[in-house]
Design a protein around this motif. Structure first.
Motif, PDB file in Angstrom:
ATOM      1  N   GLU A 157      40.446  30.625  30.009  1.00 26.39           N
ATOM      2  CA  GLU A 157      39.109  31.133  30.016  1.00 26.39           C
ATOM      3  C   GLU A 157      38.532  31.370  28.555  1.00 26.39           C
ATOM      4  N   PRO A 158      37.068  31.040  28.105  1.00 25.26           N
ATOM      5  CA  PRO A 158      36.922  31.570  26.774  1.00 25.26           C
ATOM      6  C   PRO A 158      36.023  32.779  26.744  1.00 25.26           C
ATOM      7  N   VAL A 159      36.303  33.309  25.893  1.00 23.68           N
ATOM      8  CA  VAL A 159      35.869  34.837  25.930  1.00 23.68           C
ATOM      9  C   VAL A 159      34.927  34.849  24.427  1.00 23.68           C
ATOM     10  N   CYS A 160      33.775  35.765  24.600  1.00 22.13           N
ATOM     11  CA  CYS A 160      33.038  36.087  23.470  1.00 22.13           C
ATOM     12  C   CYS A 160      32.506  37.266  23.615  1.00 22.13           C
ATOM     13  N   GLY A 161      32.474  37.868  22.581  1.00 15.51           N
ATOM     14  CA  GLY A 161      32.029  39.314  22.432  1.00 15.51           C
ATOM     15  C   GLY A 161      30.843  39.546  21.659  1.00 15.51           C
ATOM     16  N   CYS A 162      30.039  38.388  21.181  1.00 16.33           N
ATOM     17  CA  CYS A 162      29.176  38.514  20.611  1.00 16.33           C
ATOM     18  C   CYS A 162      27.667  38.910  20.847  1.00 16.33           C
ATOM     19  N   HIS A 163      27.517  38.492  21.968  1.00 18.33           N
ATOM     20  CA  HIS A 163      26.278  38.895  22.670  1.00 18.33           C
ATOM     21  C   HIS A 163      26.458  38.867  24.492  1.00 18.33           C
ATOM     22  N   TYR A 164      25.714  39.435  25.047  1.00 20.69           N
ATOM     23  CA  TYR A 164      25.945  39.615  26.703  1.00 20.69           C
ATOM     24  C   TYR A 164      25.508  37.988  27.185  1.00 20.69           C
ATOM     25  N   HIS A 165      26.516  37.573  27.939  1.00 17.80           N
ATOM     26  CA  HIS A 165      26.269  36.211  28.804  1.00 17.80           C
ATOM     27  C   HIS A 165      26.925  36.486  29.979  1.00 17.80           C
ATOM     28  N   PRO A 166      26.571  36.114  30.993  1.00 20.68           N
ATOM     29  CA  PRO A 166      27.361  36.224  32.420  1.00 20.68           C
ATOM     30  C   PRO A 166      28.452  35.416  32.480  1.00 20.68           C
ATOM     31  N   MET A 167      29.244  35.965  33.005  1.00 20.10           N
ATOM     32  CA  MET A 167      30.713  35.504  33.197  1.00 20.10           C
ATOM     33  C   MET A 167      30.483  34.785  34.706  1.00 20.10           C
ATOM     34  N   TYR A 168      30.860  33.494  34.695  1.00 19.46           N
ATOM     35  CA  TYR A 168      30.621  32.957  36.202  1.00 19.46           C
ATOM     36  C   TYR A 168      31.931  32.923  36.863  1.00 19.46           C
ATOM     37  N   TYR A 169      32.304  32.342  37.845  1.00 23.43           N
ATOM     38  CA  TYR A 169      33.492  32.121  38.515  1.00 23.43           C
ATOM     39  C   TYR A 169      34.685  31.752  37.614  1.00 23.43           C
ATOM     40  N   GLN A 170      35.765  32.462  37.782  1.00 23.45           N
ATOM     41  CA  GLN A 170      36.910  32.178  36.820  1.00 23.45           C
ATOM     42  C   GLN A 170      37.898  31.188  37.573  1.00 23.45           C
ATOM     43  N   ARG A 171      38.711  30.443  36.784  1.00 19.94           N
ATOM     44  CA  ARG A 171      39.652  29.586  37.448  1.00 19.94           C
ATOM     45  C   ARG A 171      40.601  30.282  38.296  1.00 19.94           C
ATOM     46  N   GLN A 172      41.168  29.677  39.084  1.00 23.74           N
ATOM     47  CA  GLN A 172      42.037  30.213  40.134  1.00 23.74           C
ATOM     48  C   GLN A 172      43.521  30.434  39.345  1.00 23.74           C
ATOM     49  N   GLY A 173      43.852  29.513  38.251  1.00 21.45           N
ATOM     50  CA  GLY A 173      45.049  29.702  37.404  1.00 21.45           C
ATOM     51  C   GLY A 173      44.911  30.780  36.635  1.00 21.45           C
ATOM     52  N   PHE A 174      43.697  31.007  36.235  1.00 22.70           N
ATOM     53  CA  PHE A 174      43.492  32.201  35.364  1.00 22.70           C
ATOM     54  C   PHE A 174      43.655  33.642  36.101  1.00 22.70           C
ATOM     55  N   LYS A 175      43.018  33.606  37.221  1.00 23.51           N
ATOM     56  CA  LYS A 175      43.106  34.793  38.015  1.00 23.51           C
ATOM     57  C   LYS A 175      44.440  35.023  38.568  1.00 23.51           C
ATOM     58  N   HIS A 176      45.215  33.955  38.688  1.00 23.89           N
ATOM     59  CA  HIS A 176      46.741  34.454  38.995  1.00 23.89           C
ATOM     60  C   HIS A 176      47.486  34.927  37.943  1.00 23.89           C
ATOM     61  N   LYS A 177      47.211  34.428  36.890  1.00 28.09           N
ATOM     62  CA  LYS A 177      48.040  34.885  35.708  1.00 28.09           C
ATOM     63  C   LYS A 177      47.498  36.126  35.227  1.00 28.09           C
ATOM     64  N   CYS A 178      46.471  36.546  35.469  1.00 25.55           N
ATOM     65  CA  CYS A 178      45.981  37.912  35.015  1.00 25.55           C
ATOM     66  C   CYS A 178      46.793  39.278  35.698  1.00 25.55           C
ATOM     67  N   ASN A 179      47.015  38.973  36.536  1.00 24.95           N
ATOM     68  CA  ASN A 179      48.068  40.065  37.407  1.00 24.95           C
ATOM     69  C   ASN A 179      49.391  39.951  37.091  1.00 24.95           C
ATOM     70  N   THR A 180      49.996  39.356  35.872  1.00 29.04           N
ATOM     71  CA  THR A 180      51.326  39.099  35.458  1.00 29.04           C
ATOM     72  C   THR A 180      51.373  39.627  34.019  1.00 29.04           C
ATOM     73  N   GLY A 181      52.447  40.358  33.771  1.00 30.23           N
ATOM     74  CA  GLY A 181      52.818  40.548  32.290  1.00 30.23           C
ATOM     75  C   GLY A 181      51.779  41.584  31.687  1.00 30.23           C
ATOM     76  N   ASN A 182      51.942  41.963  30.549  1.00 28.67           N
ATOM     77  CA  ASN A 182      51.173  42.948  29.756  1.00 28.67           C
ATOM     78  C   ASN A 182      50.085  42.022  28.991  1.00 28.67           C
ATOM     79  N   GLU A 183      48.785  42.916  28.439  1.00 28.25           N
ATOM     80  CA  GLU A 183      47.874  42.357  27.746  1.00 28.25           C
ATOM     81  C   GLU A 183      48.086  41.345  26.845  1.00 28.25           C
ATOM     82  N   GLU A 184      49.021  41.671  25.764  1.00 31.54           N
ATOM     83  CA  GLU A 184      49.102  40.784  24.727  1.00 31.54           C
ATOM     84  C   GLU A 184      49.888  39.301  24.952  1.00 31.54           C
TER      85      GLU A 184
END
Length: 709
Positions: free
Chosen positions: A534-561
């Protein structure tokens, strides 16, 4: 306890576990928010020398929330240049010392702040008060006092003033955000000292917890009490750090009780009673109940009776119109808040809930709690449309990770904003200092500390900027890239999936080293899994739409780094002093604003517009288009152009879509497809009509077309 109560309690505990109120997700929430605080404080306070510490309090930090509660984020900015004292012996030379005063005019839990001299422990002379200082100070009873409106000038643009807070409403996927200024006092409040000696039936909090709470001191927040005599001079005494410590030392059943109280408040009481009861009152009720109830009562099989106990205490507080602050009980949290009409309605609602037991809980729509409970009780087995526990836990983890990456991106943005208008040599020197400071801090902190994790997350993007700044100077002077620049680039290659590699590839392209640039780009494309990144930008506010299933699955594993390295693509940022590392087509973005455009910009948030910023995926394909063109690999070049167009059409979460369209437009010009180029520029202007390089590119294209004719 009846068997029914035990059954309902266990089923209710299971429902709450399913919707994310369990030890694992609570600890994850707490660690994540504390990590954000640490990154902000290390960045703002330690690296930039702003002397401000950041604290996030409330439900998000405590883990006392659910997806359906939509809890806001309360951020406290502590200005460390002030030394708030309660005793003259705490006065420090050279600091802005403020003495906390409590007298017959101040409400319990509130104080006045008297301004003291810088050079000796004496009151600030009233004779020195001038017109300018009068905006922030006022003389009262011969003392120079600080107004609680002193921070109003620094409210965040675009926010709404809400007492001491600047409130920003969150968009889809983002929580509402309250930012509160404060000053810290190292000593424990005088009014709260009796609390340290109290001992209730539940023998909670323990002596160790109280001793720790005492070390946290207190904050003073610029807001007066409802019934105070000093509307512009009173400051609220906040024991937020101690309260957070208390929340971190309650068990899962107690936390679930608190969340259920908030759901009851949201569903039954506040919609009918003008929101007069707050979640903080519910937390206070919980603290009183834990203190005065035997600890062996607070078990999962007794959740419903524990909840009823809390609601009974809340009912008594409403009846008496007195909710005593847990640490400073003289401070009545309900003072002046509840009208007779609302009081009658609240008592009636609470009585109905207490008589109905779990019946009211089955009506709660938040997180489908009521329906889930009915299913658990075998009342509605056919109801299966809601999300599974695994899906909910993934969704929570996804939100936490996205917010962490946005915090990393925003910190990088703030660093660059701080230095972007310095001279080129000064930018290089300051970035070097940042990196050396980060390295020194990393060596000083503990192995498993939050500080170490925060530093590992902050360093790579800064290293990327430093490598590019040095490389730009190298290219300008020698048309090569020095080993020093390559060393800094190497540190950031795995900062995320793409941005570090793309900055290196961009520099290689600019010196004409197309073979190495192509290798880096090919490696980047191989790592960029379109099903999970998933692309991430902190320059300005913009809505984040639905995330990919693969992204959501991997978010729940491992540490942030580890996760960020594999599924996050930060946007790619170039300061003007990096211009020699930037292809000509992207350089236009650095000069997107006319003088008239600048009047439309937000001076706090829009500083990124003086840089060239582009999302990683479109920049990858653009650089491939340019590189393959230089290598005369026509088929690969056309494939890259097709991928670039497809990305714009299909990628929902781009933060700089207008810039990507401008790059496509210039590719179309190079393909002699001038009508398509114009369409791209017009689409870009539809996204951002001002402060957009498309305005210049259209003029350039039209001029070229006229000259060709």
């Amino acid at each position: 306890m009846s068997r029914d109560h035990r059954t309902v309690s266990l089923k209710l505990s299971k429902v709450l576990n399913d919707i994310g109120v369990n030890e694992r997700m609570i600890l994850k929430r707490r660690r994540t928010v504390l990590l954000w605080d640490t990154m902000d404080t290390l960045g703002t306070d330690r690296l930039l020398g702003k002397n401000i510490s950041t604290y996030r309090f409330g439900s998000q930090t405590e883990g006392s929330t659910t997806l359906g509660l939509h809890s806001d984020t309360d951020t406290l900015f502590c200005y460390n240049k002030y030394n708030v004292i309660q005793d003259w012996g705490e006065w420090q030379p050279g600091k802005l010392n403020l003495l906390m005063i409590q007298d017959e005019t101040t409400s319990p839990g509130y104080c006045l702040l008297q301004c003291l001299k810088l050079d000796e422990p004496l009151p600030f002379p009233t004779a020195l008060l001038n017109h300018e200082l009068g905006r922030y100070l006022r003389v009262s009873r011969g003392k120079v006092l600080v107004k609680n409106t002193a921070h109003r000038d620094s409210a965040i643009p675009g926010s709404v003033s809400n007492g001491p807070a600047s409130s920003i409403q969150g968009g889809p996927g983002f929580a509402d955000h309250d930012s509160v200024p404060a000053h810290h006092c190292n000593s424990w409040p005088v009014e709260a000292r009796p609390w340290l000696l109290q001992q209730g039936l539940g023998r909670w909090p323990s002596e160790d917890i109280k001793r720790y709470c005492e070390t946290t001191g207190c904050f003073v927040v610029p807001v007066s009490s409802k019934n105070g005599q000093n509307e512009q001079l009173e400051w609220r005494i906040s024991t937020s750090q101690a309260e957070r410590c208390l929340m971190f030392n309650i068990n899962i059943t107690q936390l679930r009780c608190y969340i259920l109280m908030k759901m009851i408040l949201k569903t039954f009481i506040n919609p009918r009673c003008n929101g007069v009861l707050s979640s903080f009152m519910c937390k206070t009720v919980l603290f009183h109940c834990i203190q005065n109830t035997r600890s062996n009562n607070w078990v999962q099989s007794n959740l419903l009776p524990c909840l009823m106990c809390c609601l009974t205490v809340l009912q008594n507080f409403v009846r008496q119109e007195n909710c005593p602050h847990f640490i400073i009980p003289e401070n009545n949290l309900m003072a002046g808040r509840i009208s007779p009409h609302n009081k009658h309605k609240i008592l009636e609602i609470l009585q109905n809930i207490l008589q109905g037991g779990d019946c009211a809980l089955q009506e709660i729509p938040t997180d489908d709690l009521g329906m889930r409970l009915q299913v658990k009780m075998n009342m509605d087995e056919g109801f299966q449309y809601y999300q599974t526990p695994a899906q909910i836990h993934n969704k929570i983890s996804t939100g936490l990770l996205l917010n962490t990456t946005i915090a990393i991106s925003m910190n990088h943005d703030h660093f660059l904003n701080e230095i972007m208008h310095d001279g080129n040599e000064m930018v290089r020197e300051r970035l070097l200092n940042f990196m050396f400071s980060l390295t020194r801090m990393y060596r000083e902190v503990g192995i498993s500390s939050l500080e170490k994790s925060a530093l590992k997350l902050l360093a790579p993007l800064l290293s990327s900027s430093l490598g590019s700044v040095i490389a730009s100077y190298d290219i300008y002077t020698t048309h090569s890239i020095s080993p020093e620049a390559l060393t800094w680039f190497s540190v950031c290659l795995n900062s995320d999936v793409a941005s570090g590699r793309l900055k290196l590839a961009s520099a290689l392209y600019c010196i004409g080293d197309m073979e190495r640039a192509e290798f880096v780009l090919r490696n980047t494309e191989e790592n960029y899994d379109l099903n999970s990144v998933e692309p991430v930008c902190g320059c300005h506010y913009h809505p984040m739409y639905y995330q990919r299933q693969g992204f959501k699955h991997k978010c729940n594993t491992g540490n942030e780094e580890v996760i960020i390295k594999h599924i996050i693509a930060f946007c790619v940022r170039f300061l003007r002093c990096e211009i020699c590392c930037v292809p000509e087509e992207l350089q236009y973005e650095m000069f997107r604003s006319t003088q008239e455009d600048r009047l439309e910009r937000d001076e706090i948030f829009d500083f990124w517009m003086d840089s060239a910023v582009v999302d990683s995926l479109p920049y990858l394909y653009f650089l491939q288009y340019k590189t393959y063109g230089a290598l005369q690999r026509v088929a690969d070049q056309q494939r890259a152009l097709a991928n670039l167009v497809t990305t714009i059409e299909t990628e929902q979460n781009l933060g700089h879509r207008e810039t990507a369209l401008n790059l496509i437009g210039q590719c179309m010009e190079q393909e002699n497809r001038h009508i398509d180029a114009l369409r791209c520029y017009m689409k870009s202007l539809n996204i951002r009509c001002r402060n957009n390089a498309a305005n210049f590119l259209i003029c350039k294209l039209l001029s070229l077309s006229v000259n060709m004719q």
